[in-house]
Scaffold this active site. Structure first.
Site, PDB file in Angstrom:
ATOM      1  N   TYR A 245      -1.848  -1.349  10.595  1.00  0.00           N
ATOM      2  CA  TYR A 245      -2.063  -1.826   9.349  1.00  0.00           C
ATOM      3  C   TYR A 245      -0.931  -1.470   8.395  1.00  0.00           C
ATOM      4  O   TYR A 245      -0.428  -2.536   7.692  1.00  0.00           O
ATOM      5  CB  TYR A 245      -3.308  -1.334   8.734  1.00  0.00           C
ATOM      6  CG  TYR A 245      -3.400  -1.380   7.202  1.00  0.00           C
ATOM      7  CD1 TYR A 245      -3.843  -2.693   6.590  1.00  0.00           C
ATOM      8  CD2 TYR A 245      -3.202  -0.450   6.278  1.00  0.00           C
ATOM      9  CE1 TYR A 245      -4.095  -2.824   5.526  1.00  0.00           C
ATOM     10  CE2 TYR A 245      -3.308  -0.511   4.963  1.00  0.00           C
ATOM     11  CZ  TYR A 245      -3.713  -1.775   4.369  1.00  0.00           C
ATOM     12  OH  TYR A 245      -3.858  -2.091   3.150  1.00  0.00           O
TER      13      TYR A 245
ATOM     14  N   LYS B 206       2.360  -3.955   6.375  1.00  0.00           N
ATOM     15  CA  LYS B 206       2.482  -4.141   4.927  1.00  0.00           C
ATOM     16  C   LYS B 206       4.251  -3.949   4.800  1.00  0.00           C
ATOM     17  O   LYS B 206       4.707  -4.444   3.884  1.00  0.00           O
ATOM     18  CB  LYS B 206       1.831  -2.907   4.160  1.00  0.00           C
ATOM     19  CG  LYS B 206       0.147  -3.028   4.044  1.00  0.00           C
ATOM     20  CD  LYS B 206       0.084  -4.191   3.118  1.00  0.00           C
ATOM     21  CE  LYS B 206      -1.341  -4.563   3.253  1.00  0.00           C
ATOM     22  NZ  LYS B 206      -1.885  -6.073   2.474  1.00  0.00           N
TER      23      LYS B 206
ATOM     24  N   SER C  40       0.832  -1.165  -0.052  1.00  0.00           N
ATOM     25  CA  SER C  40      -0.067   0.053   0.230  1.00  0.00           C
ATOM     26  C   SER C  40       1.047   1.119   0.179  1.00  0.00           C
ATOM     27  O   SER C  40       2.003   1.308   0.474  1.00  0.00           O
ATOM     28  CB  SER C  40      -0.849  -0.109   1.300  1.00  0.00           C
ATOM     29  OG  SER C  40      -1.473   1.233   1.622  1.00  0.00           O
TER      30      SER C  40
HETATM   31  P1  NAD Z   1     -11.149  -7.204   0.791  1.00  0.00           P
HETATM   32  O1  NAD Z   1     -11.029  -7.076   2.206  1.00  0.00           O
HETATM   33  O2  NAD Z   1     -11.973  -6.870  -0.034  1.00  0.00           O
HETATM   34  O3  NAD Z   1     -10.196  -8.428   0.432  1.00  0.00           O
HETATM   35  C1  NAD Z   1      -9.579  -9.318   1.191  1.00  0.00           C
HETATM   36  C2  NAD Z   1      -9.859 -10.736   1.168  1.00  0.00           C
HETATM   37  O4  NAD Z   1      -8.828 -11.490   1.893  1.00  0.00           O
HETATM   38  C3  NAD Z   1     -11.184 -10.961   1.808  1.00  0.00           C
HETATM   39  O5  NAD Z   1     -12.190 -11.517   0.737  1.00  0.00           O
HETATM   40  C4  NAD Z   1     -10.994 -11.571   2.830  1.00  0.00           C
HETATM   41  O6  NAD Z   1     -12.113 -12.554   3.233  1.00  0.00           O
HETATM   42  C5  NAD Z   1      -9.631 -12.326   2.732  1.00  0.00           C
HETATM   43  N1  NAD Z   1      -8.959 -12.745   3.939  1.00  0.00           N
HETATM   44  C6  NAD Z   1      -8.561 -11.684   4.955  1.00  0.00           C
HETATM   45  N2  NAD Z   1      -7.905 -12.385   6.007  1.00  0.00           N
HETATM   46  C7  NAD Z   1      -7.949 -13.648   5.564  1.00  0.00           C
HETATM   47  C8  NAD Z   1      -7.142 -14.953   5.798  1.00  0.00           C
HETATM   48  N3  NAD Z   1      -6.544 -14.801   7.157  1.00  0.00           N
HETATM   49  N4  NAD Z   1      -7.390 -15.956   5.427  1.00  0.00           N
HETATM   50  C9  NAD Z   1      -8.104 -16.185   4.226  1.00  0.00           C
HETATM   51  N5  NAD Z   1      -8.694 -14.930   3.555  1.00  0.00           N
HETATM   52  C10 NAD Z   1      -8.257 -14.007   4.446  1.00  0.00           C
HETATM   53  O7  NAD Z   1      -9.718  -5.935   0.600  1.00  0.00           O
HETATM   54  P2  NAD Z   1      -9.048  -5.403  -0.815  1.00  0.00           P
HETATM   55  O8  NAD Z   1      -9.621  -3.977  -0.813  1.00  0.00           O
HETATM   56  O9  NAD Z   1      -9.527  -6.215  -1.789  1.00  0.00           O
HETATM   57  O10 NAD Z   1      -7.587  -5.542  -0.466  1.00  0.00           O
HETATM   58  C11 NAD Z   1      -6.948  -6.550  -1.094  1.00  0.00           C
HETATM   59  C12 NAD Z   1      -5.293  -6.250  -0.474  1.00  0.00           C
HETATM   60  O11 NAD Z   1      -5.011  -4.944  -1.199  1.00  0.00           O
HETATM   61  C13 NAD Z   1      -5.156  -6.120   0.865  1.00  0.00           C
HETATM   62  O12 NAD Z   1      -4.022  -6.995   1.156  1.00  0.00           O
HETATM   63  C14 NAD Z   1      -5.092  -4.727   1.303  1.00  0.00           C
HETATM   64  O13 NAD Z   1      -4.271  -4.654   2.351  1.00  0.00           O
HETATM   65  C15 NAD Z   1      -4.411  -4.224   0.031  1.00  0.00           C
HETATM   66  N6  NAD Z   1      -4.702  -2.793  -0.116  1.00  0.00           N
HETATM   67  C16 NAD Z   1      -6.113  -2.438  -0.270  1.00  0.00           C
HETATM   68  C17 NAD Z   1      -6.132  -0.884  -0.694  1.00  0.00           C
HETATM   69  C18 NAD Z   1      -7.599  -0.644  -0.487  1.00  0.00           C
HETATM   70  O14 NAD Z   1      -8.006   0.719  -0.602  1.00  0.00           O
HETATM   71  N7  NAD Z   1      -8.700  -1.588  -1.030  1.00  0.00           N
HETATM   72  C19 NAD Z   1      -5.299  -0.240  -0.641  1.00  0.00           C
HETATM   73  C20 NAD Z   1      -3.861  -0.330  -0.595  1.00  0.00           C
HETATM   74  C21 NAD Z   1      -3.457  -2.026  -0.211  1.00  0.00           C
HETATM   75  C1  UD1 Z   2      -7.294   5.387   3.669  1.00  0.00           C
HETATM   76  C2  UD1 Z   2      -6.243   4.740   4.742  1.00  0.00           C
HETATM   77  C3  UD1 Z   2      -5.008   4.135   4.043  1.00  0.00           C
HETATM   78  C4  UD1 Z   2      -5.443   3.055   3.193  1.00  0.00           C
HETATM   79  C5  UD1 Z   2      -6.672   3.724   1.998  1.00  0.00           C
HETATM   80  C6  UD1 Z   2      -7.016   2.633   1.130  1.00  0.00           C
HETATM   81  C7  UD1 Z   2      -6.528   6.257   6.720  1.00  0.00           C
HETATM   82  C8  UD1 Z   2      -5.786   7.338   7.475  1.00  0.00           C
HETATM   83  N1  UD1 Z   2      -5.631   5.616   5.666  1.00  0.00           N
HETATM   84  O1  UD1 Z   2      -6.621   6.099   2.911  1.00  0.00           O
HETATM   85  O2  UD1 Z   2      -3.932   3.609   4.775  1.00  0.00           O
HETATM   86  O3  UD1 Z   2      -4.520   2.312   2.405  1.00  0.00           O
HETATM   87  O4  UD1 Z   2      -7.428   4.231   2.955  1.00  0.00           O
HETATM   88  O5  UD1 Z   2      -7.892   1.647   1.944  1.00  0.00           O
HETATM   89  O6  UD1 Z   2      -7.665   5.899   7.128  1.00  0.00           O
HETATM   90  N2  UD1 Z   2     -12.744  11.368   3.339  1.00  0.00           N
HETATM   91  C9  UD1 Z   2     -13.751  12.559   3.403  1.00  0.00           C
HETATM   92  N3  UD1 Z   2     -14.828  12.073   3.973  1.00  0.00           N
HETATM   93  C10 UD1 Z   2     -15.253  10.633   4.071  1.00  0.00           C
HETATM   94  C11 UD1 Z   2     -14.018   9.858   3.696  1.00  0.00           C
HETATM   95  C12 UD1 Z   2     -13.017  10.112   3.336  1.00  0.00           C
HETATM   96  O7  UD1 Z   2     -13.529  13.590   3.352  1.00  0.00           O
HETATM   97  O8  UD1 Z   2     -16.380  10.255   4.413  1.00  0.00           O
HETATM   98  C13 UD1 Z   2     -11.288  12.020   2.882  1.00  0.00           C
HETATM   99  C14 UD1 Z   2     -10.440  11.592   3.450  1.00  0.00           C
HETATM  100  O9  UD1 Z   2      -9.845  12.568   4.506  1.00  0.00           O
HETATM  101  C15 UD1 Z   2      -9.240  11.556   2.373  1.00  0.00           C
HETATM  102  C16 UD1 Z   2      -9.869  11.110   1.253  1.00  0.00           C
HETATM  103  O10 UD1 Z   2     -11.350  11.496   1.376  1.00  0.00           O
HETATM  104  O11 UD1 Z   2      -8.573  12.792   2.374  1.00  0.00           O
HETATM  105  C17 UD1 Z   2      -9.545   9.734   0.694  1.00  0.00           C
HETATM  106  O12 UD1 Z   2     -10.055   8.973   1.961  1.00  0.00           O
HETATM  107  P1  UD1 Z   2      -9.944   7.154   1.922  1.00  0.00           P
HETATM  108  O13 UD1 Z   2     -10.634   6.811   0.829  1.00  0.00           O
HETATM  109  O14 UD1 Z   2     -10.301   7.097   3.297  1.00  0.00           O
HETATM  110  O15 UD1 Z   2      -8.368   7.032   1.674  1.00  0.00           O
HETATM  111  P2  UD1 Z   2      -7.206   7.455   2.222  1.00  0.00           P
HETATM  112  O16 UD1 Z   2      -7.299   8.376   3.364  1.00  0.00           O
HETATM  113  O17 UD1 Z   2      -6.433   7.990   1.162  1.00  0.00           O
END
Ligand code: NAD
Ligand code: UD1
Length: 332
Positions: free
Chosen positions: A148, A152, A124
């Protein structure tokens, strides 16, 4: 290739399974469904007309992992499975360290035992901490503000150290920026199992009337309109970045930012959503959210240069597809 996708039933994982199947790979999913559901697997098949193999296991269960590696010839693994709610990780750090770090250790151990040499890891942008934007892969990582983010950074270090002692491994550490949107079929997308914290799901829930209004967290940041700037990337573009990484990966550890390289403010995203979908989003400016940084966006030149990958979809496509999914999705 036969690809083991942990967390393949989740948001990014399911879109990546579609991209992998469409690129001709075979997919084995390992997911405990703690933040996803079985129906998603049927939808992956509906979109691609291809089946996936599914194991409902916890990837902190060593024998269950070993069973999959013993039964299948695995050419590569994409490790998505992780807990991802930043605020929850502050309240329940041990659960995050256990789930996210132990899973990486055990999967890496299984790769070593079963000679699986390709490992793609979901990292991330949060690992950059308070570095200056745009974030470049060569930057020294600064401490993150939450467990979290630490899980990572630690997982990245584990994989980097393991690749040193396994010089024939190819490891990709993919640092995602802000994934949004959904598959254009409207069948798969993000289904947060509680009130979402992230901006786009909150916008779509306000649009649908599930939330009365959107609170914009602060308009006094040093940005063009005072609201925070992020690098939103369409989840289907992100999914294709994984296929590109698997195909192009050479030996060693390779870090790639997966974003668009474009910063978008909160207000700009709200306006783009309104214009694209012709829906008014009621919002109110409120206090800053603790832990937020003013700006976060990627330098994406390395992924373009080495993987031949760039994000193609614009803000309007992100807003259109996020809304299409929210409208179709029957959830709470
Ligand atoms: P998500 O929660 O939709 O998907 C994660 C999946 O992993 C789920 O289906 C959950 O059931 C499964 N899971 C979690 N722990 C498990 C375990 N111990 N054993 C088996 N399955 C397990 O999340 P996502 O948004 O698809 O994220 C996927 C990856 O990307 C994650 O590693 C997350 O940290 C990373 N990531 C996500 C974002 C984001 O904004 N969505 C941003 C940066 C990084
Ligand atoms: C958040 C996480 C980050 C994670 C990312 C993707 C925090 C501090 N950071 O990032 O670690 O990798 O999600 O899952 O939680 N916002 C509003 N109103 C809302 C929601 C969000 O104004 O109701 C603003 C936030 O202040 C931010 C932007 O929208 O400035 C994006 O927010 P968000 O989607 O939560 O992502 P990140 O903050 O970038």
């Amino acid at each position: 290739m036969n690809i083991l996708v942990t967390g393949g039933a989740g948001y990014i994982g399911s879109h990546t399974c579609v991209a992998l199947l469409e690129a001709g790979h075979r997919v084995i999913i390992a997911d405990n469904l703690c933040n996803s559901n079985l129906e998603t697997l049927n939808k992956i098949t509906k979109i691609t007309s291809k089946e996936v193999i599914f194991y409902q296991i916890d990837v902190t269960d060593e024998s269950a992992i070993d069973n999959i590696f013993s039964k299948h010839t695995i050419d590569g693994i994409i490790h998505f499975a992780s807990l991802k709610a930043v605020s929850e990780s502050v309240e329940r750090p041990l659960i995050y360290y256990y789930n996210n770090v132990i899973s990486t250790i055990l999967l890496t151990k299984a790769c070593e035992k079963h000679s699986v040499k390709r490992f793609v890891f979901s990292s991330s942008a949060t690992v950059y901490g308070k570095n200056k934007v745009p974030y470049v892969e060569t930057m020294k990582l600064l401490p993150t503000t939450n467990p979290y983010g630490e899980t990572k950074a630690i997982s990245e270090r584990i994989l980097t150290d393991m690749a040193k002692v396994n010089p024939d491994w190819s490891v990709a550490l993919l640092r995602y920026f802000n994934p949004v949107g959904a598959h254009e079929s409207g069948l798969i997308g993000e289904t947060p199992n509680s009130i979402p914290n992230n901006l786009m799901p909150r916008i779509t829930q306000v649009a649908k009337g599930k939330l009365p209004r959107l609170y914009v967290f602060g308009n006094d940041y040093p940005t063009t309109d005072g609201t925070c700037v992020r690098d939103y990337i369409h989840v289907c573009d992100l999914a294709k970045g994984h296929v590109a990484a698997l195909n192009k990966l050479s030996k060693g550890v390779h870090i790639y930012n997966l974003g668009t390289g474009q910063g978008t403010s909160v207000l700009r995203l709200i306006h783009a959503f309104q214009e694209t979908n012709n829906i008014k989003i009621h919002y109110e400016i409120t206090a800053r959210r603790p832990g937020d940084i003013a700006e976060c966006y990627a330098d994406v030149s390395k992924a373009e240069r080495e993987l031949g990958w760039t994000a193609k979809r614009d803000l309007s496509a992100m807003c259109r597809d996020a809304w299409r999914f929210e409208k179709k999705h029957a959830g709470p």
